[in-house]
Design a protein around this motif. Structure first.
Motif, mmCIF file in Angstrom:
data_model
loop_
_atom_site.group_PDB
_atom_site.id
_atom_site.type_symbol
_atom_site.label_atom_id
_atom_site.label_comp_id
_atom_site.label_asym_id
_atom_site.label_seq_id
_atom_site.Cartn_x
_atom_site.Cartn_y
_atom_site.Cartn_z
ATOM 1 N N TYR A 127 -29.391 -82.619 -33.549
ATOM 2 C CA TYR A 127 -29.520 -83.955 -34.145
ATOM 3 C C TYR A 127 -30.383 -83.932 -35.413
ATOM 4 O O TYR A 127 -30.055 -84.597 -36.399
ATOM 5 N N LEU A 128 -31.473 -83.180 -35.380
ATOM 6 C CA LEU A 128 -32.356 -83.148 -36.554
ATOM 7 C C LEU A 128 -31.670 -82.482 -37.739
ATOM 8 O O LEU A 128 -31.801 -82.936 -38.886
ATOM 9 N N THR A 129 -30.958 -81.390 -37.472
ATOM 10 C CA THR A 129 -30.238 -80.718 -38.560
ATOM 11 C C THR A 129 -29.115 -81.597 -39.092
ATOM 12 O O THR A 129 -28.879 -81.667 -40.303
ATOM 13 N N ALA A 130 -28.429 -82.287 -38.177
ATOM 14 C CA ALA A 130 -27.365 -83.201 -38.603
ATOM 15 C C ALA A 130 -27.942 -84.357 -39.421
ATOM 16 O O ALA A 130 -27.323 -84.812 -40.398
ATOM 17 N N ALA A 131 -29.128 -84.838 -39.032
ATOM 18 C CA ALA A 131 -29.780 -85.921 -39.784
ATOM 19 C C ALA A 131 -30.117 -85.469 -41.202
ATOM 20 O O ALA A 131 -29.930 -86.225 -42.170
ATOM 21 N N ARG A 132 -30.586 -84.236 -41.330
ATOM 22 C CA ARG A 132 -30.893 -83.713 -42.670
ATOM 23 C C ARG A 132 -29.606 -83.568 -43.497
ATOM 24 O O ARG A 132 -29.599 -83.831 -44.705
ATOM 25 N N ALA A 133 -28.537 -83.124 -42.834
ATOM 26 C CA ALA A 133 -27.260 -82.988 -43.550
ATOM 27 C C ALA A 133 -26.753 -84.351 -44.013
ATOM 28 O O ALA A 133 -26.296 -84.505 -45.151
ATOM 29 N N ALA A 134 -26.834 -85.353 -43.131
ATOM 30 C CA ALA A 134 -26.402 -86.703 -43.499
ATOM 31 C C ALA A 134 -27.255 -87.251 -44.636
ATOM 32 O O ALA A 134 -26.746 -87.903 -45.564
ATOM 33 N N HIS A 135 -28.541 -86.996 -44.590
ATOM 34 C CA HIS A 135 -29.456 -87.445 -45.656
ATOM 35 C C HIS A 135 -29.078 -86.788 -46.985
ATOM 36 O O HIS A 135 -29.067 -87.453 -48.031
ATOM 37 N N SER A 136 -28.760 -85.505 -46.929
ATOM 38 C CA SER A 136 -28.450 -84.763 -48.156
ATOM 39 C C SER A 136 -27.184 -85.270 -48.817
ATOM 40 O O SER A 136 -27.043 -85.195 -50.041
ATOM 41 N N ARG A 137 -26.250 -85.780 -48.006
ATOM 42 C CA ARG A 137 -25.014 -86.312 -48.615
ATOM 43 C C ARG A 137 -25.077 -87.822 -48.826
ATOM 44 O O ARG A 137 -24.080 -88.452 -49.181
ATOM 45 N N GLY A 138 -26.256 -88.420 -48.586
ATOM 46 C CA GLY A 138 -26.450 -89.837 -48.886
ATOM 47 C C GLY A 138 -26.029 -90.791 -47.800
ATOM 48 O O GLY A 138 -25.989 -92.001 -48.030
ATOM 49 N N MET A 140 -27.287 -92.525 -45.192
ATOM 50 C CA MET A 140 -28.556 -92.909 -44.591
ATOM 51 C C MET A 140 -28.380 -93.573 -43.223
ATOM 52 O O MET A 140 -29.208 -93.400 -42.331
ATOM 53 N N ASP A 141 -27.301 -94.325 -43.055
ATOM 54 C CA ASP A 141 -27.053 -94.958 -41.760
ATOM 55 C C ASP A 141 -26.827 -93.914 -40.677
ATOM 56 O O ASP A 141 -27.342 -94.031 -39.561
ATOM 57 N N LYS A 142 -26.022 -92.905 -41.006
ATOM 58 C CA LYS A 142 -25.786 -91.818 -40.054
ATOM 59 C C LYS A 142 -27.071 -91.058 -39.767
ATOM 60 O O LYS A 142 -27.334 -90.657 -38.635
ATOM 61 N N ARG A 143 -27.859 -90.844 -40.818
ATOM 62 C CA ARG A 143 -29.144 -90.157 -40.641
ATOM 63 C C ARG A 143 -30.003 -90.878 -39.611
ATOM 64 O O ARG A 143 -30.529 -90.258 -38.674
ATOM 65 N N ASP A 144 -30.144 -92.181 -39.763
ATOM 66 C CA ASP A 144 -30.973 -92.954 -38.841
ATOM 67 C C ASP A 144 -30.376 -92.955 -37.429
ATOM 68 O O ASP A 144 -31.113 -92.924 -36.437
ATOM 69 N N GLU A 145 -29.048 -92.965 -37.345
ATOM 70 C CA GLU A 145 -28.390 -92.943 -36.031
ATOM 71 C C GLU A 145 -28.689 -91.635 -35.301
ATOM 72 O O GLU A 145 -29.011 -91.630 -34.102
ATOM 73 N N TYR A 146 -28.623 -90.519 -36.032
ATOM 74 C CA TYR A 146 -28.875 -89.222 -35.408
ATOM 75 C C TYR A 146 -30.336 -89.095 -34.977
ATOM 76 O O TYR A 146 -30.641 -88.497 -33.932
ATOM 77 N N LEU A 147 -31.227 -89.647 -35.760
ATOM 78 C CA LEU A 147 -32.641 -89.593 -35.389
ATOM 79 C C LEU A 147 -32.902 -90.408 -34.123
ATOM 80 O O LEU A 147 -33.698 -90.006 -33.265
ATOM 81 N N GLN A 148 -32.240 -91.541 -33.999
ATOM 82 C CA GLN A 148 -32.382 -92.357 -32.786
ATOM 83 C C GLN A 148 -31.812 -91.633 -31.568
ATOM 84 O O GLN A 148 -32.403 -91.651 -30.488
ATOM 85 N N ARG A 149 -30.665 -90.976 -31.746
ATOM 86 C CA ARG A 149 -30.062 -90.236 -30.636
ATOM 87 C C ARG A 149 -30.927 -89.041 -30.242
ATOM 88 O O ARG A 149 -30.984 -88.668 -29.062
ATOM 89 N N ALA A 150 -31.596 -88.442 -31.213
ATOM 90 C CA ALA A 150 -32.497 -87.327 -30.901
ATOM 91 C C ALA A 150 -33.635 -87.799 -30.016
ATOM 92 O O ALA A 150 -34.013 -87.128 -29.044
ATOM 93 N N THR A 151 -34.198 -88.944 -30.328
ATOM 94 C CA THR A 151 -35.288 -89.494 -29.512
ATOM 95 C C THR A 151 -34.812 -89.816 -28.102
ATOM 96 O O THR A 151 -35.532 -89.583 -27.120
ATOM 97 N N LYS A 152 -33.577 -90.326 -28.004
ATOM 98 C CA LYS A 152 -33.027 -90.728 -26.703
ATOM 99 C C LYS A 152 -32.669 -89.513 -25.848
ATOM 100 O O LYS A 152 -32.972 -89.476 -24.649
#
Length: 408
Positions: A127-138, A140-152
């Motif tokens: 999830y963290l690596t996917a969040a960084r990948a989503a952030h790198s391609r702009g 941001m919604d997906k980035r935040d979603e992956y970070l939330q799923r990582a916490t869960k």
């Protein structure tokens, strides 16, 4: 295969032992017999036949229960095998996702990592690596979603997820959002080195040096930076705070801040000069005049000497006498001579001021010396000589600018 061989070996050994016992009993012409009665039924047989039958029955039931046990465990084994296959695929997907992320294939990395995250033994990394990948391609919604799923999906990962979130905010210069996340993390673990480092970086970008000062003890205690780096940071922090305090022109605020400065920072080169300059700027130079003299007597410093000449003393003549004592050791110091000329003007010693300033210019011409002398001559009404001083000062300044530009 080993189990089958062990089973057959045990059966043959048991039958062989029964045969040996039978041969031994035949020596006594008495093979023995076994009688079993159940109701109206009775069964009589020789001891050897009963023993052999018993052994064979045992092994048959043993084999039967082993087969039944295998069939009962089969669904669980199939599930474990399926999980194992999925786990191995998730590990391969993690490696592939990391490689794609490193190569900049953000969308493919994101898709691969998320697809297999739920079957991985380390979903947090997915999830963290996917969040960084989503952030790198702009995205941001997906980035935040992956970070939330990582916490869960990864309990106890609040700090790791928060650090990733803060780093991504900092990379976008979203300092307020980063600070909000880091403040929460700091409340969870106030000694976490990475949290403290990012807090320092964020506060520095926001220019909040008071907050950095509050973190200095934690930097020492938790070995966040090397000792030399913390010392330099302390000097930088208190230097900036003193400069900020000088802008308020509040001598009391400056003095209170100076009292809070650690002793080892006060002795660092350049720090006392900032304090003295701040007090002079606040109009309280007379309060630090004695300390300034003491510092100059301990170590001759041009910056402190210039500051001494800027002090609005309550006793200009006493200030001049003190400066003239330094002529015994530093008689050819152009800065000291310039300072003497400046103080002499305050004392209204016209000839002495001209003498000191002229001697300073003769040893080493400076724009400041020309300016002071020109202003003094203009006040006396000698416009011709004042204009000459201004002209020479401008020519010197122009030469210095040209020299500096050429060096660059």
């Amino acid at each position: 295969m080993k189990n089958i061989l062990f089973f057959l070996g045990s059966l043959i050994a048991a039958l062989g032992f029964a045969f040996i016992v039978h041969e031994w009993m035949l020596q006594y012409n008495d093979p023995g017999y076994v009688l079993i009665g159940v109701g109206h039924w009775a069964m009589e047989t020789s001891l050897i036949v009963f023993a052999v039958g018993l052994i064979i029955s045992f092994f048959i039931f043993y084999a039967l229960f082993r087969v039944l046990g295998w069939f009962m465990r089969l669904p669980g084994k199939l599930r474990m095998r399926g999980k194992s296959v999925k786990f191995n695929r998730s590990q391969d997907a993690l490696i592939a996702g990391l490689v794609d992320s490193a190569e900049g294939n953000w969308e493919r990395a994101e898709r691969t990592l998320i697809k297999h995250a739920s079957n991985s033994g380390a979903p947090l990394i997915h999830y963290l690596t996917a969040a960084r990948a989503a952030h790198s391609r702009g995205a941001m919604d997906k980035r935040d979603e992956y970070l939330q799923r990582a916490t869960k999906d990864a309990p106890g990962s609040e700090v790791a997820v928060g650090l990733t979130k803060a780093e991504l905010h900092l990379s976008e210069k979203q300092f307020d959002q980063a600070l909000q996340t880091l403040t929460k993390l700091h409340s969870i673990d106030s000694s976490h080195a990475s949290v403290l480092k990012l807090l320092h970086q964020t506060y520095q970008q926001l220019g909040d040096w008071k907050a950095i000062r509050s973190l200095l003890p934690a930097f020492h205690e938790n070995k966040v930076f090397m000792e030399a780096e913390v010392r330099l940071l302390e000097v930088e922090t208190y230097s900036v705070l003193l400069k900020e305090a000088s802008e308020h022109a509040d001598a009391r605020e400056i003095e209170e801040l100076w009292e809070s400065v650690p002793v080892h920072v006060k002795t660092m080169s350049g720090v006392p000069a900032i304090y003295y300059a701040a007090m002079i700027e606040a109009g309280a130079g007379a309060k630090i005049e004695k300390h300034l003299v003491k510092s100059l007597n301990q170590k001759w410093d041009m910056t402190l000497l210039v500051l001494f000449g800027s002090v609005q003393s309550i006793d200009f003549r006493g200030q001049l006498e003190m400066a003239e004592k330094w002529l015994l050791q530093h008689g050819n110091d152009p800065i000291l001579l310039r300072v003497l000329g400046k103080i002499s003007i305050k004392c209204e010693f016209s000839e002495k001021a001209k003498k000191y300033l002229a001697k300073s210019i003769g040893i080493e011409p400076t724009v400041e010396a020309y300016r002071i002398l020109g202003n003094f001559l203009a006040e006396e009404g000698d416009q011709e000589r004042a204009s000459e001083c201004y002209k020479l000062g401008l020519e010197l300044a122009s030469t210095q600018v040209i020299s500096h530009a050429s060096a660059m």
